[in-house]
Design a protein around this motif. Structure first.
Motif, PDB file in Angstrom:
ATOM      1  N   TYR A 159      -2.458  -9.126   6.363  1.00 47.96           N
ATOM      2  CA  TYR A 159      -2.117  -7.919   7.144  1.00 47.96           C
ATOM      3  C   TYR A 159      -2.900  -7.285   6.004  1.00 47.96           C
ATOM      4  CZ  TYR A 159       0.573  -9.530  10.415  1.00 47.96           C
ATOM      5  OH  TYR A 159       1.568 -10.413  11.901  1.00 47.96           O
ATOM      6  N   PRO A 160      -3.047  -5.283   6.323  1.00 51.95           N
ATOM      7  CA  PRO A 160      -3.548  -4.878   5.434  1.00 51.95           C
ATOM      8  C   PRO A 160      -2.174  -4.703   4.478  1.00 51.95           C
ATOM      9  CG  PRO A 160      -3.631  -3.852   7.691  1.00 51.95           C
ATOM     10  CD  PRO A 160      -2.677  -4.933   7.586  1.00 51.95           C
ATOM     11  N   SER A 161      -2.174  -4.183   3.064  1.00 47.48           N
ATOM     12  CA  SER A 161      -1.726  -4.385   2.170  1.00 47.48           C
ATOM     13  C   SER A 161      -1.796  -3.099   0.660  1.00 47.48           C
ATOM     14  CB  SER A 161      -1.608  -5.242   1.442  1.00 47.48           C
ATOM     15  OG  SER A 161      -0.870  -5.219   0.079  1.00 47.48           O
ATOM     16  N   LEU A 162      -0.919  -2.474   0.349  1.00 46.39           N
ATOM     17  CA  LEU A 162      -0.268  -1.708  -0.710  1.00 46.39           C
ATOM     18  C   LEU A 162      -0.884  -1.831  -1.436  1.00 46.39           C
ATOM     19  CD1 LEU A 162       1.541   1.027   1.751  1.00 46.39           C
ATOM     20  CD2 LEU A 162      -1.278   1.176   1.044  1.00 46.39           C
ATOM     21  N   ALA A 163      -0.503  -1.069  -2.978  1.00 48.24           N
ATOM     22  CA  ALA A 163      -0.587  -1.827  -4.265  1.00 48.24           C
ATOM     23  C   ALA A 163       0.331  -1.749  -4.097  1.00 48.24           C
ATOM     24  CB  ALA A 163      -1.288  -1.093  -5.508  1.00 48.24           C
ATOM     25  N   GLU A 164       1.526  -1.293  -4.211  1.00 49.91           N
ATOM     26  CA  GLU A 164       3.158  -1.386  -4.767  1.00 49.91           C
ATOM     27  C   GLU A 164       3.450  -3.461  -3.393  1.00 49.91           C
ATOM     28  OE1 GLU A 164       6.482   1.761  -1.823  1.00 49.91           O
ATOM     29  OE2 GLU A 164       4.095   2.276  -2.283  1.00 49.91           O
ATOM     30  N   CYS A 165       3.163  -3.295  -2.199  1.00 49.20           N
ATOM     31  CA  CYS A 165       3.245  -4.420  -2.213  1.00 49.20           C
ATOM     32  C   CYS A 165       2.716  -4.913  -2.410  1.00 49.20           C
ATOM     33  CB  CYS A 165       2.645  -3.953  -0.801  1.00 49.20           C
ATOM     34  SG  CYS A 165       4.347  -2.942   0.431  1.00 49.20           S
ATOM     35  N   ASP A 166       1.815  -5.003  -3.673  1.00 48.06           N
ATOM     36  CA  ASP A 166       1.041  -6.699  -3.985  1.00 48.06           C
ATOM     37  C   ASP A 166       1.616  -8.466  -4.416  1.00 48.06           C
ATOM     38  OD1 ASP A 166      -1.490  -5.533  -2.832  1.00 48.06           O
ATOM     39  OD2 ASP A 166      -2.137  -4.774  -4.654  1.00 48.06           O
TER      40      ASP A 166
END
Length: 158
Positions: free
Chosen positions: A45-52
């Motif tokens: 899924y798409p991801s943001l830096a804080e979820c990596d």
């Protein structure tokens, strides 16, 4: 030494049958692989830096959606939509993440309703929803793909 060579020679000759396997046809292999792929789901899924840092696929998805919802709500909290239309408490925002990591936001306001100025609401939302952190697009078999999802945004009157 000769005895060992005589013992190994028949073993080597007999083992050649294991190397004489047929290589599958390229088109046949491609068709088989295409049937195995689930085209309705993405690999990541798409991801943001804080979820990596999250490795579990479902937790990472949940982190992305909750973070995106929070970011959109923060940007719209200082908005006049809640003051102009106090009867609207939640807006559905369709978010599109393109393979080049660009975003597109479209409010999902009922078009048949005459009491809302959907053009005005649309322009306010698009003006507020800028400068998002970098988003890593969704991937399908390692290739970035376009994804769309709808976020429920709760408008908070202050």
């Amino acid at each position: 030494m000769k005895k060992i060579t005589l013992l190994l020679l028949p073993l080597l000759l007999a083992s050649c049958q294991y190397f004489d396997k047929q290589v599958p046809d390229e088109d046949e292999f491609l068709q088989q692989r295409l049937k195995e792929i689930d085209w309705k789901k993405v690999s990541s899924y798409p991801s943001l830096a804080e979820c990596d840092a999250i490795t579990d696929k479902d937790l990472k998805k949940e982190c992305f959606f909750s973070t995106m919802t929070r970011l959109v709500q923060e940007k719209l909290d200082t908005d006049t939509i809640a003051m102009l239309y106090p009867e609207i408490d939640t807006i559905q925002v369709k978010v599109t993440v393109y393979p080049d990591a660009t975003l597109k936001f479209e409010p999902q306001i009922p078009r048949d309703s005459v009491k809302y100025d959907s053009v005005k609401i649309d322009s306010i939302i698009k003006a507020r929803l800028v400068d998002f952190p970098k988003i890593e697009p969704a991937q399908k078999e390692g290739i970035p793909v376009t994804t769309e999802f709808i976020l429920p945004v709760i408008l908070d009157v202050k």
